[in-house]
Design an enzyme around this catalytic site. Sequence first.
Site, mmCIF file in Angstrom:
data_model
loop_
_atom_site.group_PDB
_atom_site.id
_atom_site.type_symbol
_atom_site.label_atom_id
_atom_site.label_comp_id
_atom_site.label_asym_id
_atom_site.label_seq_id
_atom_site.Cartn_x
_atom_site.Cartn_y
_atom_site.Cartn_z
ATOM 1 N N ARG A 36 0.849 -1.136 -0.022
ATOM 2 C CA ARG A 36 0.025 -0.073 -0.129
ATOM 3 C C ARG A 36 0.819 1.264 -0.125
ATOM 4 O O ARG A 36 0.257 2.080 0.014
ATOM 5 C CB ARG A 36 -0.863 -0.045 1.126
ATOM 6 C CG ARG A 36 -2.409 -0.573 0.891
ATOM 7 C CD ARG A 36 -3.027 -0.252 2.399
ATOM 8 N NE ARG A 36 -4.339 -0.156 2.351
ATOM 9 C CZ ARG A 36 -5.350 -1.278 2.586
ATOM 10 N NH1 ARG A 36 -4.741 -2.455 2.481
ATOM 11 N NH2 ARG A 36 -6.490 -1.013 2.752
ATOM 12 N N ARG A 58 -21.563 -2.987 3.439
ATOM 13 C CA ARG A 58 -21.080 -4.605 3.567
ATOM 14 C C ARG A 58 -21.040 -5.115 4.748
ATOM 15 O O ARG A 58 -20.713 -4.528 5.861
ATOM 16 C CB ARG A 58 -19.806 -4.350 2.733
ATOM 17 C CG ARG A 58 -18.621 -3.839 3.319
ATOM 18 C CD ARG A 58 -17.329 -3.917 2.509
ATOM 19 N NE ARG A 58 -16.126 -3.526 3.163
ATOM 20 C CZ ARG A 58 -15.059 -3.259 2.609
ATOM 21 N NH1 ARG A 58 -14.801 -3.565 1.387
ATOM 22 N NH2 ARG A 58 -14.148 -2.710 3.112
HETATM 23 P P1 AMP Z 1 -8.171 -3.716 4.455
HETATM 24 O O1 AMP Z 1 -8.945 -5.049 5.190
HETATM 25 O O2 AMP Z 1 -7.281 -4.145 3.315
HETATM 26 O O3 AMP Z 1 -9.124 -2.506 4.080
HETATM 27 O O4 AMP Z 1 -7.457 -2.892 5.516
HETATM 28 C C1 AMP Z 1 -8.015 -2.646 6.963
HETATM 29 C C2 AMP Z 1 -7.040 -1.594 7.451
HETATM 30 O O5 AMP Z 1 -5.595 -2.448 7.799
HETATM 31 C C3 AMP Z 1 -6.481 -0.417 6.786
HETATM 32 O O6 AMP Z 1 -7.248 0.707 6.823
HETATM 33 C C4 AMP Z 1 -5.003 -0.163 7.388
HETATM 34 O O7 AMP Z 1 -5.301 0.175 8.594
HETATM 35 C C5 AMP Z 1 -4.704 -1.517 7.547
HETATM 36 N N1 AMP Z 1 -3.721 -1.915 6.616
HETATM 37 C C6 AMP Z 1 -4.090 -3.210 5.650
HETATM 38 N N2 AMP Z 1 -3.256 -3.581 4.658
HETATM 39 C C7 AMP Z 1 -2.117 -2.485 4.988
HETATM 40 C C8 AMP Z 1 -0.901 -2.105 4.414
HETATM 41 N N3 AMP Z 1 -0.501 -2.925 3.359
HETATM 42 N N4 AMP Z 1 -0.279 -1.156 4.899
HETATM 43 C C9 AMP Z 1 -0.674 -0.524 5.811
HETATM 44 N N5 AMP Z 1 -1.928 -0.697 6.564
HETATM 45 C C10 AMP Z 1 -2.672 -1.560 5.876
#
Ligand code: AMP
Length: 219
Positions: free
Chosen positions: A88, A127
């Site tokens: 990310r 969702r």
């Molecule tokens: P997601 O399920 O991918 O929407 O991720 C949920 C939350 O986890 C995000 O809003 C971030 O706080 C954290 N997160 C997930 N993947 C990453 C990543 N690659 N880098 C930094 N934070 C992450």
Amino acid sequence: MNLILLGPPGAGKGTQAKLLEHKFSLQQLSSGDMLRTAVLAGTAVGKQAKAFMDKGALVPDRLVVEVVFEYLAGMKSGKGFVLDGFPRTVEQAEALDEWLEERGGGIDRVVVIQVRDELLVERIAGRFTCAICGEGYHDLFKRPLHDGVCDKCASHEFKRRADDNPSTVKTRLKAYHTQTAPLVSYYKEQGKVAIIDGEAAIEDVSRQIDDIFAESATG
Ligand code: AMP
């Protein structure tokens, strides 16, 4: 084949990663799921990550990289993988390239799922998932066939993510545009990017990804 699904929160990365896992026997890796598991388990990483996740901010690179690489290292070799939510930041992408290169691997394709911001808020707010099998649903776009019963495992328990609320979603979208979107140029320079329309129906998005997968597999 090693794929990355890139796109804003709510673009459908998780849904598409699961479909790819089943269709092409890829191993799916979601950094968000890994971090949520760490938070629930109360690990050192989970404790540090929680405050960032609750706000909708990105978790610091060193923590995410630690969790993801540990997972990658434990994966069955020989099978391809699909990354959902990682990398990310450009720093994470560089660390990933280095890590894979040291092990004789690399990323083959980066699929960018494009959806306009104004559609994402509605998508995310509605969702929910089955608390038992994880099947994903949506208040407007994909309700269970029988209200309150999971189509897949017949459970009656559902859950919603704490960070799927309008104010956190705004922070997550901002993080995407400022910190994650530069990855499109990063991977374009490597000639790996395919951009698809994520506003289409789930099956149409899936078909677009299948085409990219087939194209890349044949040559
Ligand atoms: P997601 O399920 O991918 O929407 O991720 C949920 C939350 O986890 C995000 O809003 C971030 O706080 C954290 N997160 C997930 N993947 C990453 C990543 N690659 N880098 C930094 N934070 C992450």
